[in-house]
Scaffold this active site. Structure first.
Site, PDB file in Angstrom:
ATOM      1  N   ASP A  32       0.831  -1.210   0.000  1.00 22.76           N
ATOM      2  CA  ASP A  32       0.000   0.000   0.000  1.00 22.76           C
ATOM      3  C   ASP A  32       0.865   1.260   0.000  1.00 22.76           C
ATOM      4  O   ASP A  32       0.515   2.255  -0.641  1.00 22.76           O
ATOM      5  CB  ASP A  32      -0.929   0.015   1.220  1.00 22.76           C
ATOM      6  CG  ASP A  32      -2.046  -1.011   1.112  1.00 22.76           C
ATOM      7  OD1 ASP A  32      -2.235  -1.567   0.006  1.00 22.76           O
ATOM      8  OD2 ASP A  32      -2.720  -1.259   2.123  1.00 22.76           O
ATOM      9  N   THR A  37       2.001   1.866  -3.480  1.00 27.54           N
ATOM     10  CA  THR A  37       0.878   2.383  -4.263  1.00 27.54           C
ATOM     11  C   THR A  37       0.711   3.878  -4.048  1.00 27.54           C
ATOM     12  O   THR A  37       0.559   4.660  -5.008  1.00 27.54           O
ATOM     13  CB  THR A  37      -0.430   1.659  -3.869  1.00 27.54           C
ATOM     14  OG1 THR A  37      -0.286   0.260  -4.087  1.00 27.54           O
ATOM     15  CG2 THR A  37      -1.604   2.179  -4.686  1.00 27.54           C
ATOM     16  N   GLY A  91       1.568  -4.781  -6.858  1.00 25.05           N
ATOM     17  CA  GLY A  91       0.830  -6.032  -7.048  1.00 25.05           C
ATOM     18  C   GLY A  91       1.705  -7.250  -6.844  1.00 25.05           C
ATOM     19  O   GLY A  91       1.295  -8.238  -6.225  1.00 25.05           O
ATOM     20  N   ARG A 113       1.258 -10.141  -3.859  1.00 24.86           N
ATOM     21  CA  ARG A 113       1.137 -11.581  -4.121  1.00 24.86           C
ATOM     22  C   ARG A 113       2.245 -12.369  -3.433  1.00 24.86           C
ATOM     23  O   ARG A 113       2.002 -13.435  -2.866  1.00 24.86           O
ATOM     24  CB  ARG A 113       1.153 -11.831  -5.635  1.00 24.86           C
ATOM     25  CG  ARG A 113      -0.131 -11.376  -6.331  1.00 24.86           C
ATOM     26  CD  ARG A 113      -0.173 -11.836  -7.778  1.00 24.86           C
ATOM     27  NE  ARG A 113       0.853 -11.190  -8.595  1.00 24.86           N
ATOM     28  CZ  ARG A 113       0.703 -10.005  -9.176  1.00 24.86           C
ATOM     29  NH1 ARG A 113      -0.413  -9.321  -9.008  1.00 24.86           N
ATOM     30  NH2 ARG A 113       1.664  -9.488  -9.919  1.00 24.86           N
ATOM     31  N   SER A 119      -5.508  -8.170  -0.541  1.00 24.51           N
ATOM     32  CA  SER A 119      -6.729  -7.922   0.226  1.00 24.51           C
ATOM     33  C   SER A 119      -7.700  -7.116  -0.613  1.00 24.51           C
ATOM     34  O   SER A 119      -7.311  -6.472  -1.598  1.00 24.51           O
ATOM     35  CB  SER A 119      -6.410  -7.161   1.515  1.00 24.51           C
ATOM     36  OG  SER A 119      -5.931  -5.868   1.212  1.00 24.51           O
ATOM     37  N   ASP A 169      -5.663   0.499  -4.767  1.00 21.79           N
ATOM     38  CA  ASP A 169      -4.909   0.542  -6.023  1.00 21.79           C
ATOM     39  C   ASP A 169      -5.764   1.098  -7.155  1.00 21.79           C
ATOM     40  O   ASP A 169      -5.339   1.977  -7.904  1.00 21.79           O
ATOM     41  CB  ASP A 169      -4.413  -0.865  -6.359  1.00 21.79           C
ATOM     42  CG  ASP A 169      -3.511  -0.870  -7.587  1.00 21.79           C
ATOM     43  OD1 ASP A 169      -2.459  -0.209  -7.551  1.00 21.79           O
ATOM     44  OD2 ASP A 169      -3.860  -1.517  -8.586  1.00 21.79           O
ATOM     45  N   ASP A 194      -5.298   4.739  -8.973  1.00 26.62           N
ATOM     46  CA  ASP A 194      -5.058   4.754 -10.426  1.00 26.62           C
ATOM     47  C   ASP A 194      -5.847   5.874 -11.086  1.00 26.62           C
ATOM     48  O   ASP A 194      -5.364   6.541 -12.009  1.00 26.62           O
ATOM     49  CB  ASP A 194      -5.467   3.414 -11.059  1.00 26.62           C
ATOM     50  CG  ASP A 194      -4.426   2.335 -10.851  1.00 26.62           C
ATOM     51  OD1 ASP A 194      -3.292   2.655 -10.429  1.00 26.62           O
ATOM     52  OD2 ASP A 194      -4.745   1.154 -11.114  1.00 26.62           O
TER      53      ASP A 194
END
Length: 199
Positions: free
Chosen positions: A28, A31, A69, A73, A79, A86, A90
């Site tokens: 996060d 991001t 991402g 993973r 989550s 995300d 964007d």
């Protein structure tokens, strides 16, 4: 179209994601930093017509969209909130890019291209909204000729080329193409949802 390259991007950025995870950086956080970087770069360089530096700075921060991402993973920290964050951020990054171009034309007094840039900004957000709304109603709307990645690549290639000294006409053409393609995509998604709702 560009989704086919996602596995390649994953392989490329996995080492970076691994290092960041070892340093205790969360997906996060990547991001958020990436979005702030894209927005700041677009809104600082593009209105001033500094397309080359703006594009290079944006591209650096856009990579975070893949890295976060991969980090999620690999760490098992995927989550619903992460996906929501995300996707929401964007939209902010995209709006900043096209908002920066809108300001560029507005400050030059080019009313036509200001309107075209505004149309691309609004239609791009609408493309995403239609899909999200459809999915919220239990349907799908992942069709269309101008998905987010395609729009982003086209405009960044155009601004990069313009920044090399080939003139604003390249950006103007790209914006006209994106306005048309985004409008078509919105229509395609609405028709797809209509078929599902009536089917």
């Amino acid at each position: 179209m560009l989704n086919r390259f996602r596995s390649l991007a994953t392989r490329i950025f996995t080492p970076v994601a691994t290092v960041l995870l070892r340093l205790g950086v969360s997906p996060d956080a990547v991001t958020i930093v990436g979005t702030l970087g894209v927005a700041a770069s677009a809104l600082w360089f593009f209105p001033r017509g500094e397309f080359l530096w703006g594009t290079l700075a944006i591209v650096v921060f856009v990579f975070s969209d893949t890295i976060d991402g991969v980090m999620a993973r690999h760490s098992g920290r995927t989550s619903s909130f992460g996906a929501f964050l995300d996707s929401s951020l964007d939209r902010i990054g995209d709006a900043a890019i096209f908002g920066g171009l809108l300001l560029h034309y507005a400050w030059r007094g080019d009313r036509v291209m200001t309107c075209v840039a505004l149309a691309v900004l609004v239609l791009g957000l609408l493309v995403s909204y239609v899909r999200a709304r459809a999915e919220g109603l239990g349907m799908t709307a992942n069709v269309g000729i101008a998905e987010r990645a395609d729009r982003l690549v086209l405009i960044l290639v155009a601004t990069f080329v313009a920044g090399l000294g080939l003139g604003d006409v390249v950006v103007a053409v790209a914006l006209w193409v994106l306005a048309l393609a985004s409008a078509v995509t919105v229509l395609q998604r609405i028709l797809a949802v209509r078929r599902q709702a009536l089917g």
